[in-house]
Design an enzyme around this catalytic site. Structure first.
Site, PDB file in Angstrom:
ATOM      1  N   ASP A  47       1.243  -1.413   0.282  1.00 60.35           N
ATOM      2  CA  ASP A  47      -0.137   0.134   0.085  1.00 60.35           C
ATOM      3  C   ASP A  47       1.081   0.953   0.390  1.00 60.35           C
ATOM      4  OD1 ASP A  47       0.601  -0.707   2.595  1.00 60.35           O
ATOM      5  OD2 ASP A  47      -0.693  -0.825   2.928  1.00 60.35           O
ATOM      6  N   ASN A  98      -8.414  -2.836  13.704  1.00 57.91           N
ATOM      7  CA  ASN A  98      -9.512  -3.462  12.677  1.00 57.91           C
ATOM      8  C   ASN A  98      -9.369  -4.420  12.348  1.00 57.91           C
ATOM      9  OD1 ASN A  98      -8.385  -2.505  10.562  1.00 57.91           O
ATOM     10  ND2 ASN A  98      -9.527  -0.749  10.448  1.00 57.91           N
ATOM     11  N   HIS A 133      -7.781  -5.072   9.910  1.00 57.70           N
ATOM     12  CA  HIS A 133      -7.251  -5.029   8.679  1.00 57.70           C
ATOM     13  C   HIS A 133      -6.068  -5.503   7.363  1.00 57.70           C
ATOM     14  CE1 HIS A 133      -4.826  -0.708   9.266  1.00 57.70           C
ATOM     15  NE2 HIS A 133      -4.505  -1.643   9.689  1.00 57.70           N
ATOM     16  N   GLU A 175      -9.704  -1.905   4.940  1.00 60.06           N
ATOM     17  CA  GLU A 175     -10.611  -1.764   5.981  1.00 60.06           C
ATOM     18  C   GLU A 175     -11.981  -2.256   6.349  1.00 60.06           C
ATOM     19  OE1 GLU A 175      -9.047  -0.038   8.225  1.00 60.06           O
ATOM     20  OE2 GLU A 175      -8.600   2.283   7.469  1.00 60.06           O
TER      21      GLU A 175
HETATM   22  P1  PGA Z   1       1.710  -1.782  12.763  1.00 59.22           P
HETATM   23  O1  PGA Z   1       0.820  -1.635  11.424  1.00 59.22           O
HETATM   24  O2  PGA Z   1       2.605  -2.911  12.290  1.00 59.22           O
HETATM   25  O3  PGA Z   1       2.286  -0.783  12.526  1.00 59.22           O
HETATM   26  O4  PGA Z   1       0.937  -2.299  13.808  1.00 59.22           O
HETATM   27  C1  PGA Z   1      -0.115  -3.334  11.440  1.00 59.22           C
HETATM   28  C2  PGA Z   1      -0.784  -2.214  10.620  1.00 59.22           C
HETATM   29  O5  PGA Z   1      -1.555  -1.705  10.603  1.00 59.22           O
HETATM   30  O6  PGA Z   1      -1.692  -3.332   9.433  1.00 59.22           O
END
Ligand code: PGA
Length: 255
Positions: free
Chosen positions: A68, A137, A139, A144
């Site tokens: 992304d 959440n 994702h 999302e």
């Molecule tokens: P993080 O993010 O590794 O910074 O916790 C993971 C994500 O949101 O996919």
């Protein structure tokens, strides 16, 4: 099928995940790796950098595609995921920068950029190993929670909770972009192998829901239950809810 590698802490999680990637490259030197941004994979990249410097793994023929990128953010901007990947990984190993692909967040025609990005992945032969993190959440990439699983690479509006979680990389939450381009769920699911890294008690509920509750687009990572080859590398804290509920999971013992 999902297997779990449970480690004591973040450092061990990072080492095990890096080992899976090293093995993939040593098996196929021109592997296409799918890569993730965020705090979780940083330690994995650090191990790969160290082993590259020690001559244990060679990135000369490796190709990568990232999950992304923030929309409207130029690749030369320090907040871009391109910058993050260059800074935390690509600039420190012997990979050819032209073999590293990330969606262009500031492309004029964003729909075209999404289509081109996906075509590129297909032309490169598809993803051999996709490294994933997970949001609280659920994702994966920036897919999302919503009422369906979006197959293709697309533009997504970031949830408030995601923007808050990522605010630590910005001056304030208002500065976090509102939209991103993300690989679709169909692209992630087409990867031949998936390695999901998870650490910390704040992710324990998400990890449990991903694999031990119904497959539900309101918790996008749950789709991974339908993938044939997922390895979860999780530290003890992230395993808390799974352990509390005493669910049975497949242990991965060959590492
Ligand atoms: P993080 O993010 O590794 O910074 O916790 C993971 C994500 O949101 O996919």
């Amino acid at each position: 099928m999902t297997r779990f590698i449970v480690t004591e802490n973040y450092d061990q999680m990072s080492e095990k995940a890096a080992l899976l990637i090293l093995r993939q490259i040593n098996k196929k030197d021109n592997s296409l790796l799918g890569l993730a941004t965020g705090s979780t994979p940083v330690g994995t990249y650090e191990n790969l950098i160290k082993w590259n410097q020690q001559g244990l793994v060679d990135f000369a023929a490796v190709k990568t595609v990232s999950l992304d990128e923030y929309m409207g953010v130029d690749e030369n901007d320090e907040q871009s995921y391109r910058w993050f990947m260059n800074d935390n990984f690509f600039n420190k190993v012997n990979i050819k920068i032209e073999n590293t692909h990330i969606p262009m967040g500031k492309s004029g025609d964003i729909e075209l950029e999404c289509r081109n990005y996906e075509d590129r992945i297909n032309l490169l032969g598809g993803i051999d190993l996709q490294l994933l993190g997970i949001g609280e959440n659920g994702h994966i990439g920036f897919n999302e929670p919503t009422s369906f699983f979006e197959k293709h690479t697309h533009v997504v509006a970031l949830n408030d909770s995601t923007r808050k979680a990522n605010a630590r990389f910005f001056e304030s939450v208002d500065k976090v972009p509102t939209h991103a381009i993300t690989m679709g769920i169909g692209v992630i699911m087409a990867a031949r192998r998936i390695v999901l890294v998870v650490n910390g008690s704040h992710k324990a509920q998400a990890l449990y829901k991903s694999f031990f509750e119904n497959v539900d687009p309101m918790f996008q990572a749950s789709i991974l239950q339908y993938h044939q080859d997922v390895t979860v590398v999780a530290d003890q804290e992230a395993m808390q809810v799974i352990n509390d509920k005493k669910v049975v999971y497949n242990d991965f013992i060959s590492l």
